[in-house]
Write an enzyme that holds these catalytic residues in place. Structure first.
Site, mmCIF file in Angstrom:
data_model
loop_
_atom_site.group_PDB
_atom_site.id
_atom_site.type_symbol
_atom_site.label_atom_id
_atom_site.label_comp_id
_atom_site.label_asym_id
_atom_site.label_seq_id
_atom_site.Cartn_x
_atom_site.Cartn_y
_atom_site.Cartn_z
ATOM 1 N N ASP A 284 -9.926 -4.980 -4.776
ATOM 2 C CA ASP A 284 -9.385 -3.929 -3.909
ATOM 3 C C ASP A 284 -10.239 -2.659 -4.011
ATOM 4 O OD1 ASP A 284 -7.758 -2.036 -2.581
ATOM 5 O OD2 ASP A 284 -5.937 -3.065 -3.201
ATOM 6 N N SER B 211 0.838 -1.197 0.000
ATOM 7 C CA SER B 211 0.000 0.000 0.000
ATOM 8 C C SER B 211 0.877 1.253 0.000
ATOM 9 C CB SER B 211 -0.982 -0.053 1.176
ATOM 10 O OG SER B 211 -2.009 0.886 1.023
ATOM 11 N N HIS C 71 -8.041 -5.254 -0.517
ATOM 12 C CA HIS C 71 -6.741 -4.607 -0.329
ATOM 13 C C HIS C 71 -5.805 -5.485 0.499
ATOM 14 C CE1 HIS C 71 -4.062 -1.264 -0.538
ATOM 15 N NE2 HIS C 71 -4.119 -0.968 0.751
#
Length: 275
Positions: free
Chosen positions: A220, A96, A248
């Site tokens: 996601d 991320s 995610h």
């Protein structure tokens, strides 16, 4: 074992260091810390790799100064850890927000001493839309997130946890996940959200020559799967590994497959698959 490394005068970051072998340097996402990778530690150690999990400044057990939440300063902190521990032949593994920090590390310091790059649900090359880039959240949506964090951070983290995973998780797991976000400082969480909103790495991808794996969940909701597709287009020696059933949090949604693909990439010669 745990280390504290002084990354600049008066600022120390915490590093979890487990196993022996090639060091895999994990850079966590917003607003978590290195504990988010706990399901990877044993798997790495069993296969002869060394887990290096950095709590970025402002997160986890690290110091929480007011400033330094831009990608370049965070990358500088990662470099300070690498240098302090004398790490060589590392794999940079960015999840991320950690993805753009790993990319900025290569931009600032080059590829010397780095063996491979692993991007996981990466918030790159942009987290937010621009006039000429239509993937991701709108900047105003990040402003709304910042407002929610300021108003009621625990309530926001509960919403965020529910967005993070595609597969059903136990209440206990979600409580644990929320607790990771609460270990961060509020000002760190907000300042990193500003970096996510504003920073742009589009000019930093073509120069990456390392073997690169891009792990991305097809469901996601935070960093859209299209970002992974964009990264594969722009990074020359990269391969996109789709996680069909993941949101995610791919290492939480498909943990067995995640670990299998991770070990496969780490043990591979790094040659790009035949088209």
């Amino acid at each position: 074992m745990g280390h504290y490394v002084e990354v600049e005068s008066g600022v120390k970051v915490y590093v979890e260091d487990v196993g022996i072998g090639q060091p895999i340097v994990f850079i966590h996402g917003w607003p978590l810390n290195s504990k988010a990778f706990e399901m990877q530690i044993s798997e790495l150690a069993l296969h002869g790799f060394r887990f290096i999990g950095i709590d970025l400044r402002g997160y986890g057990k690290s110091d929480k100064p007011w400033a330094g939440y831009d990608y370049s300063t965070q990358a500088s902190d990662v470099k300070a850890v690498v240098d302090h521990l004398g790490l060589e032949n590392i794999v940079l593994a960015g999840f991320s927000m950690g993805g753009p920090i790993a990319i900025r590390y290569l931009t600032k310091y080059g590829e010397h001493g780095v063996d491979k790059l692993l991007l996981m649900g990466a918030a790159a090359p942009l987290f937010t839309q621009r006039d000429d880039f239509k993937i991701g959240l709108r900047p105003a949506e990040v402003d709304d997130i910042i407002s929610q964090v300021k108003k009621d951070r625990p309530a926001f983290l509960a919403l965020f946890a529910n967005m993070f995973f595609e597969q059903k998780k136990s209440d206990e797991f979600l409580d644990w996940f929320k607790s990771l976000g609460l270990e961060a400082a509020a000002h760190s969480t907000i300042n990193s959200a500003i970096a996510l909103r504003d920073e742009d790495l589009r000019d930093e991808l073509a120069g990456i020559s390392l073997p690169t794996a891009i792990f991305h969940g097809q469901k996601d909701q935070i960093c859209r799967y299209e970002l992974g597709e964009e990264l594969e287009k722009q990074i020359p020696n990269s391969v996109l590994v789709p996680f069909k059933y993941s949101g995610h949090g791919i290492n939480g949604d498909e943990p067995d497959r995640f670990n299998e693909e991770m070990i496969r990439f780490l043990k591979s010669s790094g040659v790009k698959r035949a088209e």
